[in-house]
Design an enzyme around this catalytic site. Structure first.
Site, mmCIF file in Angstrom:
data_model
loop_
_atom_site.group_PDB
_atom_site.id
_atom_site.type_symbol
_atom_site.label_atom_id
_atom_site.label_comp_id
_atom_site.label_asym_id
_atom_site.label_seq_id
_atom_site.Cartn_x
_atom_site.Cartn_y
_atom_site.Cartn_z
ATOM 1 N N GLU A 19 0.796 -1.222 0.000
ATOM 2 C CA GLU A 19 0.000 0.000 0.000
ATOM 3 C C GLU A 19 0.834 1.280 0.000
ATOM 4 O O GLU A 19 0.534 2.224 -0.713
ATOM 5 C CB GLU A 19 -0.935 0.057 1.224
ATOM 6 C CG GLU A 19 -1.962 -1.038 1.284
ATOM 7 C CD GLU A 19 -1.514 -2.131 2.196
ATOM 8 O OE1 GLU A 19 -0.314 -2.472 2.152
ATOM 9 O OE2 GLU A 19 -2.342 -2.666 2.950
ATOM 10 N N ASP A 105 -2.099 -5.273 3.298
ATOM 11 C CA ASP A 105 -2.368 -5.711 4.667
ATOM 12 C C ASP A 105 -3.363 -6.873 4.695
ATOM 13 O O ASP A 105 -4.181 -7.042 3.779
ATOM 14 C CB ASP A 105 -2.918 -4.546 5.496
ATOM 15 C CG ASP A 105 -1.873 -3.466 5.710
ATOM 16 O OD1 ASP A 105 -0.672 -3.784 5.617
ATOM 17 O OD2 ASP A 105 -2.254 -2.302 5.961
ATOM 18 N N ASP A 107 -5.964 -7.407 6.613
ATOM 19 C CA ASP A 107 -7.327 -7.192 7.094
ATOM 20 C C ASP A 107 -8.271 -7.010 5.906
ATOM 21 O O ASP A 107 -7.884 -7.138 4.747
ATOM 22 C CB ASP A 107 -7.388 -5.997 8.041
ATOM 23 C CG ASP A 107 -6.880 -4.718 7.392
ATOM 24 O OD1 ASP A 107 -6.579 -4.729 6.179
ATOM 25 O OD2 ASP A 107 -6.771 -3.697 8.094
ATOM 26 N N GLU A 109 -9.667 -4.369 4.631
ATOM 27 C CA GLU A 109 -9.316 -3.261 3.743
ATOM 28 C C GLU A 109 -8.177 -3.677 2.822
ATOM 29 O O GLU A 109 -8.200 -3.416 1.611
ATOM 30 C CB GLU A 109 -8.910 -2.047 4.585
ATOM 31 C CG GLU A 109 -9.218 -0.713 3.949
ATOM 32 C CD GLU A 109 -10.702 -0.426 3.888
ATOM 33 O OE1 GLU A 109 -11.112 0.255 2.933
ATOM 34 O OE2 GLU A 109 -11.465 -0.893 4.761
ATOM 35 N N TYR A 335 1.543 -5.501 13.005
ATOM 36 C CA TYR A 335 0.408 -4.787 12.399
ATOM 37 C C TYR A 335 -0.488 -4.190 13.469
ATOM 38 O O TYR A 335 -0.793 -4.829 14.482
ATOM 39 C CB TYR A 335 -0.392 -5.763 11.534
ATOM 40 C CG TYR A 335 -1.389 -5.078 10.642
ATOM 41 C CD1 TYR A 335 -0.998 -4.065 9.771
ATOM 42 C CD2 TYR A 335 -2.733 -5.434 10.669
ATOM 43 C CE1 TYR A 335 -1.916 -3.448 8.948
ATOM 44 C CE2 TYR A 335 -3.662 -4.823 9.847
ATOM 45 C CZ TYR A 335 -3.242 -3.828 8.992
ATOM 46 O OH TYR A 335 -4.158 -3.198 8.176
ATOM 47 N N HIS A 382 -4.713 -11.974 13.358
ATOM 48 C CA HIS A 382 -3.554 -11.147 13.664
ATOM 49 C C HIS A 382 -3.074 -11.395 15.086
ATOM 50 O O HIS A 382 -3.814 -11.838 15.954
ATOM 51 C CB HIS A 382 -3.911 -9.664 13.529
ATOM 52 C CG HIS A 382 -4.224 -9.259 12.125
ATOM 53 N ND1 HIS A 382 -3.361 -9.461 11.087
ATOM 54 C CD2 HIS A 382 -5.312 -8.649 11.605
ATOM 55 C CE1 HIS A 382 -3.901 -8.990 9.973
ATOM 56 N NE2 HIS A 382 -5.083 -8.508 10.266
#
Length: 914
Positions: A19, A105, A107, A109, A335, A382
């Site tokens: 990202e 990442d 997650d 998103e 994270y 996570h």
């Protein structure tokens, strides 16, 4: 499968997409020369504004939301205007690569970003999805060994959330615009968070304080009475004749005593009891000792990190998350968006090893501490937020590499992680009751307690902070250590005082306590709390006073409207249930389209949002924006701010109400009935007649207006005779047109100088102000120069060239020669010498220009000379970093002029990583 032609052109390059540039730089250092690491700069596609849709789609079922609610809620995505260049760069890089690694990442998103990259780039080479909880060599190597496909359930959950928020905001916000004020917004989590803050303020407004008294004494064993403070301890009166003495927690919020048998001491009674105990013989009546054990706090999750950073570091939630992200992207922590307090075996071993080395082996328990979270959602995969790596770097080892905020947050995370694997704190707690008989025969008992820590355990490394709690004022009898006492030991009284108290209202939320409440209620995701709190501040619903969150009167109107007409959508349980449903979608247990259909169109049990909005009926805007604050006194939330209104009870019909503005810095719970009446009675006159203009015969008045005091002239209505004498206009066929009332001329108006007021301005002052602009003369080329007052102060004007002057009084004294001298000087930006920047933040990587913070007309703003962005209300100038400034400028550029959207892309999520 890749084609044969593709195989023949193998280059050996592997393209990795993450990202952010910071993350790409760190990862590239670990992967080596065979990999090319590029950053997508976040999402490359999103839902456009409906106004940005192509003309042929604006009248379709996509037109309202850019989501086709009639066709399985298909979203219409466009490539963001500022990302087109980036997408082109990624496509070019992909052409030179043999494999594509999507390393966004892990997650929802990040999963969605990976899917959008697949949809847009359409790779013809093998694709791998990899995630890592930390950016270290070991973690990246493990990720390369555990590659997978894009998780479509996670993508579905993110897309559902995005569509849900679009439906919620775009259906409800327009109602707020019509009934409260333009520019307001409603949101699935932000409205509920605002309601929490408003409800707490309502509790404070309804709160009635109660007074109560008690006795506090300092005692010592008789043989130690002469040793001063050594050996003495504090104790608090708890019973009189066996009945409990009322303390703060014994009163309700209306100031009423809850226990019927409690003794409510007033000042006179308390002082009388002190006198009656002056020569009383005190002795210990009971001693109870219990072992004390305290366990360490769990490692940080997103929510607990935000809470503790607010308590210990005074970081707003958004600052905490921004600093944590920079630490993660540069390889210092794991994270930072996680619901899990769990630690990997490597992390547990690292924490235990470091605790043993730094504090001694006795500080590490025999068994490892295993932490598990309650959440079942996907983010549970996570780890907790902890220092990165299979061995931890101490704060001292990284202090030279980190900025001040980064170091403070890293140290907090390091301490919490190491402490979580340390031994319990051990000690003992003693509780003592001591009593005496007063001279009037009343029996009294005092209580004291104290905890002694005999083994500090994890406290040697870290102790968790606490939020303010009601009832803390009742803990006068607690002390750290009590002397060795035995039953019947005689005691000497060193001091005995009557102490008065007032019960306190419920404490306002802080960012820390609001985050804690949202998480406890299951509302929203902890990873979004920082953005939610920033939003309700930027919308003007909430402001800060110290660390407390104070709602605005606009927030009261908004929440009242939502409670009365959209009750479910600000209901705490309903919102939490929506969150759980989104988690079910993420786990593949619920279908996205079915759930959205139930939410928007309704099912057998609930009415959908679409039906509720269409059947709203009439909403009384005046009622929604009115709050009675005293008998006959109403607070109105107006377009230009809150104000008070009062009409005397015996006033005849049609009487204009008295009005007074409510100071912006006055909190709602401070607007008592007494304060409201005081504001009304001290408010200056709204209008004052000054006299008649000798040239026009018109009456001149001074008024208090929405933008401050001003003077104007009253132009009378035309008489019937004057109307009858107006010239008649005719149609082409010769027939007379109907007589129209002529347009009323616009009255002259002028703002008062700052040194003037409605009460003191004179007719002479007013006529001088109304005569502006004042003509000074012409320059050598014949250009006329005038002087006048403007919104931003007094200035000269020559054609299109304006120059500021130093004071309003100069308007009537400056001469032509002085004006010409000003014009002979080089023009400074803004018409005056540029002020020094408030802060300098380095160079912007996009524009390659210096970033500074300046003080502008509407408050401080960030600029690189080409793009300006106001400093968000939720952030201070001091907390701004170079990275945050770059981020804000990039966001502003991305919102630039509306452009035609890219071609429609509504393909379902069928692409799989290969």
């Amino acid at each position: 499968m890749p084609s044969k032609a593709t195989e023949d052109k193998k280059t050996g390059k592997k393209l990795v997409i993450v990202e952010s540039p910071a993350k790409s730089k760190t990862i590239a250092g670990y992967l080596g020369s065979g990999f090319e690491v590029e950053a997508s700069m976040g999402h490359i596609r999103d839902l456009p504004q409906p106004s940005e849709l192509p003309e042929n789609l604006k009248k379709s079922s996509l037109g309202k939301f850019a989501v086709d609610v009639d066709n399985e809620f298909e979203p219409y995505y466009v490539i963001s205007g500022d990302k087109k260049k980036k997408v082109a760069e990624l496509k070019k890089a992909l052409k030179e690569a043999d494999e594509l690694y999507l390393a966004t990442d892990g997650d929802r998103e990040g999963e969605a970003i990976a899917w959008h990259l697949l949809e847009v780039l359409k790779p013809k080479v093998p694709v791998h999805r990899l995630t890592f909880p930390e950016i270290t060599r070991e973690a990246i190597q493990r990720a390369l060994e555990q590659m997978r496909d894009v998780d479509i359930a996670l993508v579905d959950a993110q897309e559902t959330r995005r569509i849900l928020d679009r439906l919620y905001g775009y259906e409800i916000s327009p109602v707020l615009w019509r009934k409260v004020s333009r520019g307001l917004s409603a949101g699935r989590v932000q409205s509920v968070a605002t309601r929490l803050v408003v409800e707490r303020e309502r509790e404070r407004m309804a709160f009635r304080s109660a007074s109560y008294w008690d006795l506090v004494g300092k005692f010592a064993k008789e043989q130690q009475a002469d040793s001063g403070t050594e050996g003495s301890f504090a104790a608090r009166l708890v019973t009189v004749d066996g009945s409990k003495v009322a303390a703060g927690r014994d009163f309700n919020d209306l100031g009423e005593l809850k226990p019927k048998n409690a003794v409510h001491l007033d000042e006179a009674t308390a002082n009388g009891l002190v006198s009656a105990l002056e020569n009383a013989a005190f002795a210990v009546r009971s001693v109870e000792t219990k072992p004390y054990t305290r366990r360490p706090a769990t490692p940080f999750t997103t929510s607990t990190l935000q809470q503790e950073a607010a308590r210990k570091l005074r970081f707003p939630a958004r600052v905490a998350m921004r600093v944590a992200q920079s630490l993660y992207e540069n390889g210092y922590i794991t994270y930072m968006r996680t619901d899990s307090p769990a630690l990997s075996d490597e992390a547990i071993n690292a924490a235990r090893r470091q605790a043993s080395e730094l504090y001694g082996p006795e500080y590490v328990p025999d068994a490892k501490r295993i932490y598990k979270g309650k959440s079942k959602n996907a983010q549970e995969a996570h780890e907790a937020i902890r220092p990165a790596g299979d061995s931890f770097r101490t704060p001292a080892q990284v202090s030279q590499e980190l900025s001040g905020d980064q170091f403070r947050l890293y140290e907090l995370i390091w301490k919490r992680t190491v402490a979580s694997q340390m031994a319990d704190a051990k000690g003992s707690t003693a509780s003592v009751r001591l009593g005496a008989t007063a001279s009037d025969g009343r029996d009294v008992e005092f209580a004291a307690s104290g905890t002694v820590i005999t083994f500090r355990g994890f406290l040697a490394a870290y102790e968790e902070g606490k939020d303010a709690v009601r009832g803390d004022e009742d803990n006068d009898g607690e002390s750290g250590r009590l002397p060795n006492l035995s039953e019947k030991d005689p005691l000497a009284v060193n001091e005995l005082d009557a102490v008065g108290h007032e019960t306190s209202p419920p404490p306002r939320y802080t960012e820390a306590s609001l985050v804690k409440t949202l998480e406890e209620r299951g509302i929203g995701r902890p990873s979004t709390y920082a953005a939610t709190i920033s939003t309700i501040m930027d919308r003007g619903y909430v402001r800060t006073r110290g660390s407390a969150l104070v709602p605005s009167w606009v927030a009261f109107s908004v929440i009242r409207l939502l409670e009365e007409h959209f009750h479910n959508y600000v209901d705490y349980d309903f919102t939490a249930a929506m969150e759980e449903d989104l988690d079910r979608i993420a786990r593949g247990e619920r279908a996205r389209v079915e759930w959205l259909n139930d939410f928007y169109f309704g099912d057998s049990a609930d009415t959908g949002l679409h039906t509720i909005v269409n059947d709203l009926g009439e909403i009384d805007a005046r009622k929604i924006n009115s709050i009675e604050v005293a008998e006959g006194v109403t607070l109105r939330v107006g377009k230009f701010g809150p104000y008070l209104e009062r009409i005397p009870v015996d006033a005849p019909a049609g009487t204009e109400p008295e009005r007074a503005n409510v100071p912006e810095d006055l909190a709602p719970d401070e607007l008592t009935a007494e304060k409201a009446i005081e504001l009304l009675e001290t408010q200056g006159p709204d209008e004052r007649e000054l006299g008649e203009d000798p040239e026009t015969g018109r009456t001149i008045v001074a008024k208090n207006g929405r933008y401050g005091p001003f003077v104007t002239e009253l132009i009378p209505e035309m008489t019937d005779e004057e109307l009858a004498n107006q010239p008649i206009e005719y149609y082409k066929n010769g027939k007379p047109k109907p007589q129209k009332k002529p347009k009323k001329p616009k009255p002259r108006t002028a703002s008062l100088f700052k040194s003037m007021s409605v009460e003191t301005v004179t007719l002479e002052d007013a006529l001088a102000l109304l005569s502006l602009p004042r003509v000074l003369g012409g320059d050598a080329e014949g250009n006329q120069i005038t002087v006048q007052n403007g919104r931003f102060g007094p200035y000269l004007k020559k054609g299109t060239d304006s120059r500021s002057i130093t004071s309003e009084e100069q308007i009537f004294t400056i001469t032509l020669d002085e004006a010409l001298e000003i014009y002979s000087q080089p023009k400074q930006r803004g018409g005056r010498t540029a002020a020094a920047p408030l802060r300098e933040l380095g160079t912007d990587p996009a524009s390659e220009k210096a970033i500074v913070v300046k003080d502008g007309r509407f408050g401080p703003y960030i600029t690189d000379g080409a793009t300006n962005i106001t400093v968000p209300r939720s952030e201070s100038i001091e907390s701004l970093t170079h990275e945050r400034a770059v981020e804000l400028l990039a966001e502003k550029r991305a919102k630039g002029p509306a452009k035609k959207p890219a071609a429609k892309s509504t393909g379902r999520k069928t692409a799989k990583a290969r």
